[in-house]
Each structure stands twice: as structure tokens, then as C-alpha cells.
Design a protein around this motif. Structure first.
Motif, PDB file in Angstrom:
ATOM      1  N   VAL A  97       0.843  -1.198   0.000  1.00 23.32           N
ATOM      2  CA  VAL A  97       0.000   0.000   0.000  1.00 23.32           C
ATOM      3  C   VAL A  97       0.877   1.247   0.000  1.00 23.32           C
ATOM      4  N   GLU A 111      -9.997   4.315  -0.385  1.00 20.95           N
ATOM      5  CA  GLU A 111      -9.551   3.146  -1.137  1.00 20.95           C
ATOM      6  C   GLU A 111      -8.031   3.137  -1.122  1.00 20.95           C
ATOM      7  N   TYR A 112      -7.465   1.936  -1.141  1.00 23.12           N
ATOM      8  CA  TYR A 112      -6.019   1.789  -1.024  1.00 23.12           C
ATOM      9  C   TYR A 112      -5.419   1.538  -2.400  1.00 23.12           C
ATOM     10  N   VAL A 113      -4.257   2.162  -2.664  1.00 32.05           N
ATOM     11  CA  VAL A 113      -3.588   1.993  -3.951  1.00 32.05           C
ATOM     12  C   VAL A 113      -2.114   1.700  -3.716  1.00 32.05           C
ATOM     13  N   ASP A 114      -1.504   1.029  -4.712  1.00 31.09           N
ATOM     14  CA  ASP A 114      -0.071   0.764  -4.636  1.00 31.09           C
ATOM     15  C   ASP A 114       0.693   1.884  -5.322  1.00 31.09           C
ATOM     16  N   LYS A 162       1.829   2.135  -8.188  1.00 31.22           N
ATOM     17  CA  LYS A 162       1.436   2.346  -9.580  1.00 31.22           C
ATOM     18  C   LYS A 162       0.020   2.898  -9.699  1.00 31.22           C
ATOM     19  N   GLY A 163      -0.624   3.117  -8.563  1.00 33.54           N
ATOM     20  CA  GLY A 163      -1.985   3.633  -8.585  1.00 33.54           C
ATOM     21  C   GLY A 163      -3.049   2.566  -8.731  1.00 33.54           C
ATOM     22  N   GLU A 164      -2.637   1.294  -8.698  1.00 33.81           N
ATOM     23  CA  GLU A 164      -3.607   0.206  -8.808  1.00 33.81           C
ATOM     24  C   GLU A 164      -4.317   0.011  -7.468  1.00 33.81           C
ATOM     25  N   THR A 165      -5.628  -0.234  -7.541  1.00 35.88           N
ATOM     26  CA  THR A 165      -6.422  -0.390  -6.323  1.00 35.88           C
ATOM     27  C   THR A 165      -6.157  -1.732  -5.652  1.00 35.88           C
ATOM     28  N   ILE A 166      -6.027  -1.698  -4.331  1.00 35.46           N
ATOM     29  CA  ILE A 166      -5.909  -2.908  -3.519  1.00 35.46           C
ATOM     30  C   ILE A 166      -7.204  -3.028  -2.719  1.00 35.46           C
TER      31      ILE A 166
END
Length: 416
Positions: A181, A204-207, A209-213
Motif C-alpha cells: 500500500v 480506497e487503497y492503492v499501490d 502504480k496507482g492500482e487499487t488494492i
């Protein structure tokens, strides 16, 4: 009585082998008849939900699966076998499919059985798939930063910097998920807001790269409290005269002769009753350091009473600074004729002399003398005749250091 007992005894003892065979054969025949009347049949249940047991016990060991349990194996295909007369009553509520997590005692990979059972007697339950592989990690906590993002902004409104009750949010989960995260994003739709708002919003949580977790990877609160300043706004110009009068720090003998700002107007925000009567704004006082020439500075907008903010909050100010222009007049300065092509000709200039007013700074006028003023007319290309509107010029202009202005800018020249 003894005879009766003897008869019964002979009935069971004599030819007992044949009688046993006959009994077995009769049982088989009976079973066959029963099976024909009430055979075993199967019923299939697809997408049957799986229940994981001992999940709390696993968390008490500070362990969890790398993926949420519901994502590991959420459903299976169940095949139940029972007598036909019983199977007709079998439904999903009478079947349970479970995966027992109690055998897990550390991090690593585990292959666990998927067990199916039914509350209906004499029922066999088969499950497909019959096993599930889980990766187990330790549970770790972490505080991640919260980034607030606004959507749906309306024209005519000011949206101030969001104020978070807590700048971070605490999450707990599998180490690999927690460490991936980068931040928590709080998205707020302000489309319907018309005033200051404080509320709780889901993140919302993102890594990196901006991808949602997905949030179901973590335990703990998934919301934050945000205070958002929202106010009406209006555009007003900047009072340039006020800027001029509040600027200080000019060198002695210098003054501001021009003020320009960029932008020329700003948006002010506040309660409608506080801003509707405001027509202009000014800037915080500008303090220069012995300025002797044009200067560009950045200045803050001064907020009138009741105004929450200005957009922009700073503007660029260009100040034109110079010494005040003074003047001195010299009378009856004789006009000379130059570049006459034939020295045998006579020249008459009307008027023959002019008054000359010289403009310049105090220092420039102090260094100037009347002897430097040499007005003349250029006769190049002029022949005999009367020539009107011949311009009056000055020798060494524009290197005089002052600005000479003749009382008559043109004269009449007669060449004979």
C-alpha cells in the motif's frame, strides 16, 4: 412341553447349512426388491458456498491468508447421494461445506481438505474441488498517508484545503498486502456542497502504480473524517491606487509613476453576506529597498474582513519608478540654417527664434546649460522658394540627457 422344545430344536438344527443358505438368499432377494423400489440417486448443487472455520483462531495466532478467504475458494460443486425417497427432501440448508483452518500453525503454504456433510441420514456428500491451497502470512500493522481528492467542483464556489482529523489511517493485514500500500485515497464529490462540511468518507487503497488494492485485504477502519471549507466566491479587481500609496522604500527623489498587476482581478471567498458588498481589494504593503528603477515584486492579497481566502493569494506587481520630471524654459533661442546647397543663396526663417522648454530630472537639469541648446533646420534637398512646415531640430538630440520641446515645432523657410 419337552416334545415341543425338541421339535423346535430339530427345526433349527437339522439341515442347518441349507437353511442358512436359504436365509442369505432370501436377504439378498429382499435387498434387491427394496433397491428396485427405493434406489440410490444423486443430486448436484453448483456454486455452493464454502465456509471457513477457525478463522478467528488463526487471527489470534497473528496469522492470515495472503488473499481474503472469500477469494481463495468461494464456492464448489456438491454431489449428494441418498435413497430416492430421502433425496427428494434434500435441500441446500441441509448441506454444509467447510474448510478447517485450525491445523495452521505458522507461515507457509497449506493444502486443506474441503469437507462436505449433510444433516440427512444415510447421505454421502462429495465436493469438487476437494482441496484448497492457501498461503499464510503474519499479520502486521501499518499507518499509511491519506490523500484527499475532490471531484465535481462547481463554478462560483471556493474549495479550501481539506482538513483531515488524522493524516494517516491504520491498517492490519498480510505482510505482503500491507507493504504494497502506497497511500489511501479519499474521494469526495463536492457537486452538491454549498457550505463548509465535515463528514466521514470511505477510502480506497492503492499501490505505487496507482492500482487499487481491495479493502477486504485489511482489518480496521476504512474511513476518515474530513473537514472541507466550501464558500461562495466572486471576482473583484485590485485597487492600483491603494497599491501605489502603500508602497514604501523608494530612493530619495524618486516616485512611482505606474502600477500594473497580473492578474488584474482575484476571486474572494466567504459567506455571501460578507463578500457581496466588496468592490475591490488591495495588497499587503510593499516595502522596497532604496528602489531607483522599475521593479517587479510578488505581493499577498490583503483579505477584507469576513473574506476566507483569495484565489490567487499572491499577484505579480510591476512598479514604474523614476525621478519626477521638472522643466526649465529658455527664451528666444535663434534657429540656425544648415546644409544649404548653394552658399550664394539667402535664407529667411520665420519665426527666426523659438522658446525651448527642457524637461528632465532634477539631476539632469542641473547638468544642463543653455549653450547645449542649438535649434536648427535642415535644408538638405531644398532649393529656391518658400518651404513651409520645416521641422525644428536640436543638435546632439537625443544625447542631451533632457527632452527639449520647442514653442514652434515647424517653421517657414524662404530661400532666394
Amino acid at each position: 412341553m419337552s416334545k415341543i422344545v425338541a421339535v423346535i430344536k430339530r427345526l433349527f438344527v437339522q439341515n442347518w447349512k441349507m437353511k442358512l443358505i436359504a436365509l442369505i438368499f432370501a436377504f439378498i432377494l429382499w435387498s434387491f426388491v427394496i433397491a428396485e423400489d427405493n434406489p440410490y440417486k444423486t443430486k448436484t448443487f453448483r456454486d455452493f458456498p464454502v465456509t471457513y472455520t477457525a478463522a478467528d483462531e488463526l487471527r489470534q495466532k497473528d496469522l492470515t491468508t495472503s488473499e481474503p478467504l472469500a477469494q481463495l475458494l468461494s464456492s464448489v460443486t456438491v454431489t449428494a447421494q441418498a435413497r430416492a425417497d430421502a433425496l427428494q427432501y434434500l435441500n441446500e440448508n441441509m448441506i454444509q461445506v467447510t474448510v478447517d483452518l485450525s491445523s495452521i500453525d505458522g507461515i507457509g503454504e497449506y493444502t486443506l481438505r474441503v469437507e462436505g456433510k449433510s444433516s440427512l441420514n444415510d447421505t454421502t456428500v462429495n465436493v469438487e474441488p476437494s482441496t484448497v491451497t492457501v498461503n499464510v502470512e503474519e499479520i502486521v500493522p501499518r499507518s499509511v498517508p491519506v490523500d484527499v481528492q475532490l471531484t465535481g467542483e462547481q463554478e462560483g464556489f471556493y474549495y479550501g484545503e481539506p482538513v483531515l482529523e488524522d493524516e494517516t489511517i491504520e491498517i492490519r493485514g498480510a505482510r505482503s498486502k500491507v507493504e504494497s500500500v502506497a497511500k489511501a485515497i479519499c474521494k469526495i464529490d463536492v457537486g452538491e456542497m454549498t457550505g463548509p462540511t465535515t463528514a466521514s468518507y470511505t477510502v480506497e487503497y492503492v499501490d505505487s502504480k496507482g492500482e487499487t488494492i481491495p479493502a477486504n485485504n485489511f482489518t480496521g477502519s476504512s474511513s476518515v473524517i474530513v473537514e472541507l471549507p466550501v464558500y461562495p466566491q466572486k471576482e473583484v479587481p485590485i485597487d492600483l491606487e491603494a497599491v501605489r500609496s502603500t508602497t514604501s522604500g523608494l530612493a530619495e527623489g524618486y516616485e512611482i509613476t505606474g502600477v500594473t498587476v497580473e492578474p488584474q482581478a482575484v476571486n474572494i471567498a466567504g459567506k455571501l453576506e460578507d463578500i457581496e458588498s466588496i468592490g475591490t481589494v488591495t495588497l499587503e504593503p510593499i516595502v522596497l529597498d532604496n528602489a531607483m528603477g522599475d521593479t517587479i515584486v510578488e505581493a499577498n492579497v490583503r483579505l477584507p474582513e469576513g473574506v476566507i481566502a483569495s484565489v490567487p493569494s499572491k499577484v505579480q506587481v510591476q512598479l514604474t519608478i523614476m525621478q519626477p520630471e521638472l522643466s526649465q524654459t529658455y527664451s528666444a533661442m535663434r534657429i540656425a540654417a544648415r546644409n544649404l546647397e548653394d552658399d550664394n543663396l539667402d535664407v529667411s526663417i520665420t519665426p527666426s527664434a523659438v522658446d525651448v522648454t527642457v524637461y528632465g530630472t532634477q539631476a539632469a537639469l542641473g547638468d544642463f546649460s543653455a549653450s547645449l541648446l542649438k535649434p536648427f533646420v535642415d535644408l538638405t534637398g531644398l532649393g529656391k522658394g518658400v518651404h513651409q512646415n520645416v521641422p525644428v531640430k536640436f543638435q546632439n538630440e537625443p544625447d542631451l540627457g533632457v527632452r527639449p520641446v520647442s514653442s514652434s515645432t515647424t517653421v517657414t523657410v524662404t530661400i532666394s
